[in-house]
Design an enzyme around this catalytic site. Structure first.
Site, PDB file in Angstrom:
ATOM      1  N   ASP A  42      -3.006   4.768  -2.396  1.00 25.50           N
ATOM      2  CA  ASP A  42      -4.059   5.384  -1.591  1.00 25.50           C
ATOM      3  C   ASP A  42      -4.413   6.782  -2.110  1.00 25.50           C
ATOM      4  O   ASP A  42      -3.516   7.616  -2.321  1.00 25.50           O
ATOM      5  CB  ASP A  42      -3.533   5.491  -0.145  1.00 25.50           C
ATOM      6  CG  ASP A  42      -4.612   5.802   0.864  1.00 25.50           C
ATOM      7  OD1 ASP A  42      -5.488   4.950   1.080  1.00 25.50           O
ATOM      8  OD2 ASP A  42      -4.571   6.912   1.446  1.00 25.50           O
ATOM      9  N   ASP A  45       0.857  -1.179   0.000  1.00 27.27           N
ATOM     10  CA  ASP A  45       0.000   0.000   0.000  1.00 27.27           C
ATOM     11  C   ASP A  45       0.900   1.237   0.000  1.00 27.27           C
ATOM     12  O   ASP A  45       1.832   1.337   0.800  1.00 27.27           O
ATOM     13  CB  ASP A  45      -0.885  -0.010   1.257  1.00 27.27           C
ATOM     14  CG  ASP A  45      -2.282   0.503   0.986  1.00 27.27           C
ATOM     15  OD1 ASP A  45      -2.397   1.616   0.433  1.00 27.27           O
ATOM     16  OD2 ASP A  45      -3.252  -0.187   1.333  1.00 27.27           O
TER      17      ASP A  45
HETATM   18  O1  ISL Z   1     -13.729   5.366   3.789  1.00 29.59           O
HETATM   19  C1  ISL Z   1     -14.217   6.180   3.070  1.00 29.59           C
HETATM   20  C2  ISL Z   1     -15.615   6.180   2.950  1.00 29.59           C
HETATM   21  O2  ISL Z   1     -16.109   7.077   3.881  1.00 29.59           O
HETATM   22  C3  ISL Z   1     -13.478   7.128   2.261  1.00 29.59           C
HETATM   23  O3  ISL Z   1     -13.698   8.448   2.521  1.00 29.59           O
HETATM   24  C4  ISL Z   1     -12.026   6.812   2.410  1.00 29.59           C
HETATM   25  O4  ISL Z   1     -11.479   7.514   3.423  1.00 29.59           O
HETATM   26  C5  ISL Z   1     -11.399   7.116   1.100  1.00 29.59           C
HETATM   27  O5  ISL Z   1     -11.901   6.132   0.273  1.00 29.59           O
HETATM   28  C6  ISL Z   1      -9.908   7.025   1.142  1.00 29.59           C
HETATM   29  O6  ISL Z   1      -9.489   5.830   1.693  1.00 29.59           O
HETATM   30  C7  ISL Z   1      -8.132   5.624   1.863  1.00 29.59           C
HETATM   31  O7  ISL Z   1      -7.467   6.706   2.463  1.00 29.59           O
HETATM   32  C8  ISL Z   1      -7.799   6.998   3.810  1.00 29.59           C
HETATM   33  C9  ISL Z   1      -7.832   5.761   4.712  1.00 29.59           C
HETATM   34  O8  ISL Z   1      -8.441   6.084   5.927  1.00 29.59           O
HETATM   35  C10 ISL Z   1      -8.568   4.636   4.061  1.00 29.59           C
HETATM   36  O9  ISL Z   1      -8.530   3.500   4.881  1.00 29.59           O
HETATM   37  C11 ISL Z   1      -7.928   4.400   2.732  1.00 29.59           C
HETATM   38  O10 ISL Z   1      -8.442   3.279   2.062  1.00 29.59           O
HETATM   39  C12 ISL Z   1      -6.750   7.948   4.295  1.00 29.59           C
HETATM   40  O11 ISL Z   1      -5.479   7.412   4.052  1.00 29.59           O
END
Ligand code: ISL
Length: 557
Positions: free
Chosen positions: A197, A89
């Site tokens: 991400d 990731d």
């Molecule tokens: O989870 C969500 C739905 O409410 C999204 O807003 C999510 O935060 C978004 O898809 C981004 O996700 C990724 O980045 C975030 C992290 O918290 C998530 O776990 C990750 O998959 C910040 O790094």
């Protein structure tokens, strides 16, 4: 197919209640039996764990919570020996606020790393920390403003997510080079690619004088929607092309990249995944996981089947000639698919889980399976607020209740949509901690594990697990499943989801009854009635009747 491991909830090898790399190493047989091609490992880097590892304080190490770099190297060797690949990731829109880069950036206004993050003075005429003094009105994903005031330096820093996740400034070439060099370091170690991400948020729309723009007001709040300034921003393609040149060019063509892209459109996805442009191999889009939502993810609405078909259908068509789809129902941010899109009542849980899996795996693209999805794991029966652990859920609760929303209503939405639903330990067996740990699990094990677990399913040919194994094998063995053209059937039907896949004169018809009501196949798809059954999720007594949640893959004669 790609299998996602959320390490803290997958398997604990040392009894501290948190899953770890040792645990992943213990469960490689499970992955191999399933037929996994690629493993995507959610973050295992050193992190204060404010967002369970999506807040990284060192990109080139392993958090002791999860194990050691030696174990990661061992994992690479063992996966490769079994013909599997490893995706790490890559979380580079932001770091942790404890990353040395941020500590240095924060140290003073004249720090050489000041410009590595987004620092801005208070709005003209207002004092720092005063309501409304934030440089823009943007609302963060994890509630509140995207700006945190730093008293000692008198400036704000930007965080699209939590305040402990400050955004890196990709405008600065030193930042980009530092990221690329870290990526090369992982590839040199043997990893096979990255899941990136929120990678479509790294380019912000910033004026030449450094000004960032307010977004349209969000009703009922004092904040605005800044997404036009950071979703697929002006330099996003340039940055991804540069990354591709600096990191991937000249290396093994089999390396894999998938960009997580909230809000991405089909048109943009075509550009991102057009191989001739050299950006990423595929993207995670969010359209189908927003169809049951109103103004926000907490505003839960019933899903209309025709909306789902129209959405998937557009993505299949949009990326038919150029680019590539990724296919998913579940991940660590989504509630469990069987509870959300299926029917997790005892009668239909197994049938709906296998029906949904058939639908997904028969589309064109790369299927992703999130740990436990292959077992039909369901949402958790949360009793009260104390059962939640996720930063997004907890922040939302605080904000919604303080804004006057009814606490019971907020809790009801959390139960259905909280990311914690995906984060309970994987259910390996029927023992008290589900075989996940010998200690106390960091999140409670779902009580349904006594019935729903890997041990109970492994040798049961009718299980959700066995069905996933068959679906994965089907794709491996049939070019038409992997590569065939997609054509949607019955677009207006509200219960039956049907489509064809065709390649070189061969045509499969896939028909899935996403309801509790039996359907007459001759009325719907007469051509499918005497077709050859390739794979189904229920024994077929009467070829003319599709039972509740029945799915069939048929070959036209
Ligand atoms: O989870 C969500 C739905 O409410 C999204 O807003 C999510 O935060 C978004 O898809 C981004 O996700 C990724 O980045 C975030 C992290 O918290 C998530 O776990 C990750 O998959 C910040 O790094």
């Amino acid at each position: 197919m790609v299998y996602q491991i959320y390490p803290r909830s997958f398997m604990d090898s040392d009894g501290d209640g948190v899953g770890d790399l040792g645990g992943v190493l213990q469960r490689l047989d499970h992955l191999a039996d399933l037929g996994v091609d690629v493993l995507w490992l959610s973050p295992v880097y050193p992190s204060p764990q404010a967002d369970n590892g999506y807040d990284i304080s060192d990109y080139q190490g392993i958090d002791p919570l999860f194990g050691t770099l030696d174990q990661l190297d061992d994992l690479i060797v063992k996966l490769h020996a079994r013909g599997m690949r490893l995706l790490m990731d890559l979380v580079v829109n932001h770091t942790s606020d404890e990353h040395p880069w941020f500590l240095e950036s924060r140290a003073s206004r004249t720090s050489p790393k000041r410009d590595w993050y987004w620092w801005r003075p208070p709005r003209t005429g207002l004092a720092g920390g005063e309501p409304g003094a934030e440089p823009t009105n943007w609302q963060s994903f994890f509630s509140g403003s995207t700006w945190e005031y730093d008293e000692p330096s008198g400036e704000y820093y930007l965080h699209l997510f939590d305040r402990r996740q400050p955004d890196l400034n990709w405008e600065n070439p030193e930042v980009r080079e530092a990221v690329y060099s870290m990526m090369r370091w992982w590839l040199d170690r043997g990893v096979d690619g990255f899941r990136m991400d929120v990678i479509n948020m790294i380019s912000k729309d910033v004026a030449a004088d450094g000004h960032l723009h307010d977004g349209p007001p969000i009703p009922g709040t004092s904040l605005g929607d800044g997404s036009a300034s950071y979703l697929c921003g002006p330099r996003i393609h340039e940055f991804l092309q540069e990354m591709h040149r600096e990191v991937f060019a000249g290396r093994d063509a089999a390396l894999l990249t998938v960009g997580e892209m909230p809000g991405v459109t089909v048109e943009e996805a075509r550009l991102f995944t057009d191989p001739t442009r050299g950006e990423v191999d595929m993207v995670f889009q969010f359209e189908h996981v927003a169809l049951d939502q109103g103004s926000s993810k907490w505003d839960v609405r019933p899903l209309r089947m025709r909306d789902l078909k129209a959405s998937f259908g557009r993505w299949q068509a949009g990326l038919a000639d150029v680019g590539w789809n990724s296919l998913y129902w579940d991940n660590h941010d989504q509630p469990r698919a069987v509870s959300r899109f299926g029917d997790d009542s005892p009668r239909y849980r197994r049938d709906s889980a296998t029906c949904l899996a058939t639908l997904l795996h028969l589309h064109r693209g790369t299927p992703y399976v999130y740990q436990g999805e292959e077992l039909g794991m369901a949402n958790f029966p949360f009793a009260g607020l104390d059962d939640f652990s996720d930063i997004e859920s907890l922040n939302h609760h605080v904000q919604a209740v303080s804004a006057g929303e009814d606490a019971a209503h907020v809790l009801a939405a959390l139960r259905r949509m909280s990311r914690d639903n995906a984060r309970t330990p994987v259910q390996w067996d029927a023992s008290p901690s589900a075989g996940f740990t010998t200690g106390t699990p960091w999140m409670p094990v779902n009580p349904d594990h006594v019935e729903w677990n890997a041990d109970a399913q492994r040798n049961d040919p009718t299980s959700v697990l066995a069905h996933h194994r068959r679906l994965i094998a089907l794709r491996h063995e049939n070019a038409v499943v992997a590569l065939g053209d997609f054509h949607l059937l019955l677009p207006e039907h509200d219960q039956v989801y049907a489509f064809t896949r065709s390649l070189a004169g061969e045509t499969l018809v896939v028909v899935c009854n996403l309801s509790r009501t039996a359907q007459s196949l001759p009325d719907l798809l007469p051509q499918a009635v005497d077709a050859e059954l390739v794979l189904g999720n229920l024994p077929v007594d009467d070829a003319a009747v599709l039972r509740p949640w029945e799915a069939r893959v048929l070959r036209l004669r």
